[in-house]
Design a protein around this motif. Structure first.
Motif, PDB file in Angstrom:
ATOM      1  N   MET A  83       0.829  -1.204   0.000  1.00 42.37           N
ATOM      2  CA  MET A  83       0.000   0.000   0.000  1.00 42.37           C
ATOM      3  C   MET A  83       0.862   1.252   0.000  1.00 42.37           C
ATOM      4  N   GLN A  84       1.881   1.279   0.826  1.00 42.66           N
ATOM      5  CA  GLN A  84       2.751   2.448   0.904  1.00 42.66           C
ATOM      6  C   GLN A  84       3.529   2.652  -0.387  1.00 42.66           C
ATOM      7  N   GLN A  85       3.933   1.552  -1.005  1.00 46.79           N
ATOM      8  CA  GLN A  85       4.639   1.665  -2.283  1.00 46.79           C
ATOM      9  C   GLN A  85       3.743   2.309  -3.339  1.00 46.79           C
ATOM     10  N   THR A  86       2.468   1.918  -3.360  1.00 45.80           N
ATOM     11  CA  THR A  86       1.523   2.516  -4.299  1.00 45.80           C
ATOM     12  C   THR A  86       1.367   4.012  -4.044  1.00 45.80           C
ATOM     13  N   LEU A  87       1.219   4.385  -2.778  1.00 44.77           N
ATOM     14  CA  LEU A  87       0.987   5.789  -2.446  1.00 44.77           C
ATOM     15  C   LEU A  87       2.246   6.637  -2.585  1.00 44.77           C
ATOM     16  N   ASN A  88       3.411   6.009  -2.492  1.00 44.40           N
ATOM     17  CA  ASN A  88       4.657   6.763  -2.550  1.00 44.40           C
ATOM     18  C   ASN A  88       5.251   6.860  -3.943  1.00 44.40           C
ATOM     19  N   ASP A  89       4.686   6.131  -4.894  1.00 45.65           N
ATOM     20  CA  ASP A  89       5.166   6.178  -6.276  1.00 45.65           C
ATOM     21  C   ASP A  89       4.142   6.935  -7.120  1.00 45.65           C
ATOM     22  N   VAL A 118      -5.957  17.119 -10.300  1.00 40.61           N
ATOM     23  CA  VAL A 118      -4.506  17.222 -10.177  1.00 40.61           C
ATOM     24  C   VAL A 118      -4.104  16.999  -8.727  1.00 40.61           C
ATOM     25  N   GLU A 119      -3.202  16.070  -8.515  1.00 40.45           N
ATOM     26  CA  GLU A 119      -2.681  15.770  -7.183  1.00 40.45           C
ATOM     27  C   GLU A 119      -1.166  15.964  -7.211  1.00 40.45           C
ATOM     28  N   THR A 120      -0.634  16.560  -6.188  1.00 40.36           N
ATOM     29  CA  THR A 120       0.808  16.790  -6.157  1.00 40.36           C
ATOM     30  C   THR A 120       1.515  15.706  -5.350  1.00 40.36           C
ATOM     31  N   HIS A 121       2.758  15.452  -5.753  1.00 37.98           N
ATOM     32  CA  HIS A 121       3.579  14.445  -5.098  1.00 37.98           C
ATOM     33  C   HIS A 121       5.029  14.877  -5.256  1.00 37.98           C
ATOM     34  N   ASP A 122       5.752  14.935  -4.171  1.00 45.72           N
ATOM     35  CA  ASP A 122       7.123  15.428  -4.227  1.00 45.72           C
ATOM     36  C   ASP A 122       8.000  14.612  -5.170  1.00 45.72           C
ATOM     37  N   SER A 123       7.721  13.307  -5.283  1.00 50.29           N
ATOM     38  CA  SER A 123       8.548  12.451  -6.139  1.00 50.29           C
ATOM     39  C   SER A 123       8.312  12.699  -7.626  1.00 50.29           C
ATOM     40  N   ALA A 124       7.285  13.475  -7.946  1.00 48.27           N
ATOM     41  CA  ALA A 124       6.995  13.787  -9.349  1.00 48.27           C
ATOM     42  C   ALA A 124       7.561  15.144  -9.753  1.00 48.27           C
ATOM     43  N   ALA A 125       8.463  15.691  -8.963  1.00 53.52           N
ATOM     44  CA  ALA A 125       9.016  17.017  -9.251  1.00 53.52           C
ATOM     45  C   ALA A 125       9.578  17.084 -10.668  1.00 53.52           C
ATOM     46  N   GLY A 126       9.182  18.128 -11.394  1.00 48.53           N
ATOM     47  CA  GLY A 126       9.686  18.355 -12.736  1.00 48.53           C
ATOM     48  C   GLY A 126       8.987  17.588 -13.825  1.00 48.53           C
ATOM     49  N   TYR A 134       3.445   8.611 -19.345  1.00 46.78           N
ATOM     50  CA  TYR A 134       4.448   8.332 -18.328  1.00 46.78           C
ATOM     51  C   TYR A 134       5.555   9.380 -18.407  1.00 46.78           C
ATOM     52  N   ARG A 135       5.697  10.135 -17.342  1.00 52.54           N
ATOM     53  CA  ARG A 135       6.724  11.165 -17.214  1.00 52.54           C
ATOM     54  C   ARG A 135       6.641  12.210 -18.330  1.00 52.54           C
ATOM     55  N   ALA A 136       5.563  12.961 -18.301  1.00 54.69           N
ATOM     56  CA  ALA A 136       5.407  14.072 -19.240  1.00 54.69           C
ATOM     57  C   ALA A 136       6.329  15.218 -18.834  1.00 54.69           C
ATOM     58  N   THR A 137       6.916  15.871 -19.831  1.00 58.36           N
ATOM     59  CA  THR A 137       7.811  17.009 -19.556  1.00 58.36           C
ATOM     60  C   THR A 137       7.359  18.286 -20.259  1.00 58.36           C
ATOM     61  N   ASP A 138       6.759  18.167 -21.426  1.00 57.82           N
ATOM     62  CA  ASP A 138       6.283  19.353 -22.144  1.00 57.82           C
ATOM     63  C   ASP A 138       4.798  19.550 -21.850  1.00 57.82           C
ATOM     64  N   ILE A 139       4.514  20.102 -20.697  1.00 60.08           N
ATOM     65  CA  ILE A 139       3.125  20.249 -20.263  1.00 60.08           C
ATOM     66  C   ILE A 139       2.373  21.216 -21.168  1.00 60.08           C
ATOM     67  N   GLU A 140       3.051  22.221 -21.668  1.00 60.17           N
ATOM     68  CA  GLU A 140       2.399  23.252 -22.472  1.00 60.17           C
ATOM     69  C   GLU A 140       1.825  22.687 -23.760  1.00 60.17           C
ATOM     70  N   TYR A 197      -6.704  12.381 -14.783  1.00 61.04           N
ATOM     71  CA  TYR A 197      -6.135  12.329 -13.439  1.00 61.04           C
ATOM     72  C   TYR A 197      -4.628  12.513 -13.592  1.00 61.04           C
ATOM     73  N   ILE A 198      -4.090  13.487 -12.873  1.00 57.03           N
ATOM     74  CA  ILE A 198      -2.703  13.888 -13.048  1.00 57.03           C
ATOM     75  C   ILE A 198      -2.017  13.942 -11.694  1.00 57.03           C
ATOM     76  N   VAL A 199      -0.891  13.268 -11.587  1.00 61.20           N
ATOM     77  CA  VAL A 199      -0.035  13.381 -10.405  1.00 61.20           C
ATOM     78  C   VAL A 199       1.247  14.064 -10.852  1.00 61.20           C
ATOM     79  N   THR A 200       1.539  15.189 -10.242  1.00 58.83           N
ATOM     80  CA  THR A 200       2.672  15.998 -10.677  1.00 58.83           C
ATOM     81  C   THR A 200       3.369  16.631  -9.477  1.00 58.83           C
ATOM     82  N   GLY A 201       4.536  17.185  -9.712  1.00 55.43           N
ATOM     83  CA  GLY A 201       5.266  17.831  -8.636  1.00 55.43           C
ATOM     84  C   GLY A 201       4.677  19.184  -8.286  1.00 55.43           C
TER      85      GLY A 201
END
Length: 467
Positions: A161-167, A266-274, A338-344, A450-454
């Motif tokens: 469960m923690q692995q799911t929530l932390n990734d 949109v949900e934020t997560h520190d591990s998704a920074a950038g 997976y790992r989008a970088t050009d959000i614009e 549904y978006i998880v981002t830094g």
């Protein structure tokens, strides 16, 4: 449903042993209706035996109807924990003994849990069946349910469960399905949740196990070259006196888009920074509907177009595709990034890819200027259908795979041979059907993101996907 892309793996707690999946080179059995033999134990438990003498590996599963959806949401993970505890041994065969037996006989006992059912399974070479079947049955009928094993099970489940929530990638997938199943009979989780961890006690597991010992909840599936009368007699001796207490399966209604949902969550997560992990989510046709195979092929076609346009041409992300998840009666479509970088630009670039298949075209090549050359889908459709056939039948390589297909047919369609209709249904796919299914369910259907981002990227999603 079609197996998910290797990158997109919805986080489910699945416990098994290596022997259950370690026979990938086993020749595939040709499924024929006359090879499926049906028996009934003294108390009404059905037994389905698929004869296959191509190889010597035998697969057995006891199916427990109900699954995670049969439990209140506060008990999420209880069904999975119960099956796990069964596999942790009996008084006669403790966990260490089971591990030694598995090594000694190149066999394995394991379980799986889903929203509508669970399975307790064994795979072994036919030569050892007489030695191993009594062990398999004793463990199921007389699980020890020891406190020390319970602690280990819960430690593993909490870690999962923690692995799911932390990734952020796993979290995005989990939230996507959770959101779509809100206010439905499937509004549950197969593994633990933060709330349910306090309710899945050893006493709750023991009580749940007793409710499973109900002939009306059980079925037996076996695939291999068996002495069928002897096998049925063994099961009848072990399970044939269980009471039939009645059971009503969870009713699964056709899925609808949740009411009042915004275009982007949109949900934020520190591990998704950038970066960002994203999915556009929508309702897809149920697996038993006539539209399903057309839509399934469309999914493969569009995944290829997406990768070419969004990943290769524009370089907006690390990977992108389309897949399905959830229950076959109420499946969920995900166009994932997976790992989008050009959000614009990524939203517009996805629309560019979408327009290609919506108009009935696919990418053939590039011209001298590097621009894509488009051709009608009809010119490549047979290749896409053959590719889908190959990927579908890769899931029927071992006897354990065939047993899983039979079980899925029993639970979802009340037809153990439902999977054998796949080939004719794929062959019936048409160009018009693919394009119509793609446009109906995805292009013109209701969707949300549904978006998880830094935290640093979150402001860039203001107004994302707004019309």
């Amino acid at each position: 449903m079609k197996t998910m892309n290797r990158i997109l793996t919805i986080a489910l707690l699945v416990a098994s042993v290596a022997a259950l999946a370690g026979c990938a080179s086993t020749p595939k059995a040709e499924a024929k209706a006359e090879d499926l033999h049906t028996y009934t134990l003294s108390n009404g438990i059905p037994v389905y035996i698929m004869k296959n003498d191509v190889n010597r590996v035998q697969a057995l599963s006891i199916v427990v109807k109900g699954g995670a959806a049969a439990q209140p949401s506060r008990f999420a993970g209880l069904e999975s924990a119960t099956m796990n505890m069964i596999c942790r041994g009996s008084e006669a065969y403790d966990y260490d003994t089971l591990q030694f037996i598995g090594y000694q006989y190149s066999s394995g006992i394991g379980f799986d849990s889903d929203r509508l059912y669970s399975t307790y399974s064994m795979s072994c070479i036919d030569y050892y069946l007489d030695d191993l079947l009594p062990v398999y049955l004793d463990v199921f009928m007389n699980p020890a349910m020891k406190e020390d094993q319970y602690e280990l099970v819960m430690t593993d489940m909490v870690a999962s469960m923690q692995q799911t929530l932390n990734d952020p990638w796993s979290l995005m997938q989990y939230r996507s399905i959770q959101t779509m199943y809100t206010d439905t009979s499937l509004n549950t989780n197969i593994g633990l949740t933060e709330e349910s961890a306090n309710f899945v006690t050893l006493d709750a597991i023991k009580e749940n196990y007793q409710s499973m010992m109900n002939a009306d909840r059980l079925a037996i599936v076996a695939v291999g070259n068996f002495d069928e009368k002897a096998l049925v007699a063994s099961f009848d001796s072990a399970l044939g006196t269980l009471p039939a207490n009645g059971f009503t399966p969870v009713s699964v209604e056709p899925l609808k888009m949740p009411a009042g949902i915004p275009e982007a969550l949109v949900e934020t997560h520190d591990s998704a920074a950038g970066t960002a992990y994203m999915a556009e989510i929508f309702v897809t046709p149920a697996a038993a509907t006539p539209e399903y195979m057309n839509y399934a092929v469309a999914t493969d076609v569009f995944a290829e177009i997406l990768f070419n346009v969004v990943r290769e041409k524009h370089g907006d992300c690390y990977s992108i595709g389309m897949t399905g998840a959830g229950n076959a009666k109420a499946p969920v479509g995900l166009m994932y990034v997976y790992r989008a970088t050009d959000i614009e630009n990524i939203y517009d670039d996805i629309q560019e890819a979408k327009a290609i298949l919506a108009a009935g075209n696919v990418i053939s090549d590039k011209d001298e200027n590097g621009d894509y050359i488009l051709i009608p889908l009809a010119e490549r459709l047979e290749g896409y259908k053959n590719s889908y056939i190959n990927s579908s039948f890769e899931n029927q390589v071992t006897n354990a795979d065939v047993a899983a297909k039979i079980i899925g047919g029993l639970i979802n369609y009340d037809n153990p041979l439902y999977y054998t209709s796949a080939l004719s249904r794929i062959r019936a796919v048409t160009e018009e059907g693919v394009i119509d299914a793609f446009n109906t369910y995805y292009v013109n259907g209701d969707t949300f993101w549904y978006i998880v981002t830094g935290p640093d990227v979150e402001p860039a999603f203001a107004g994302f996907a707004a019309n």
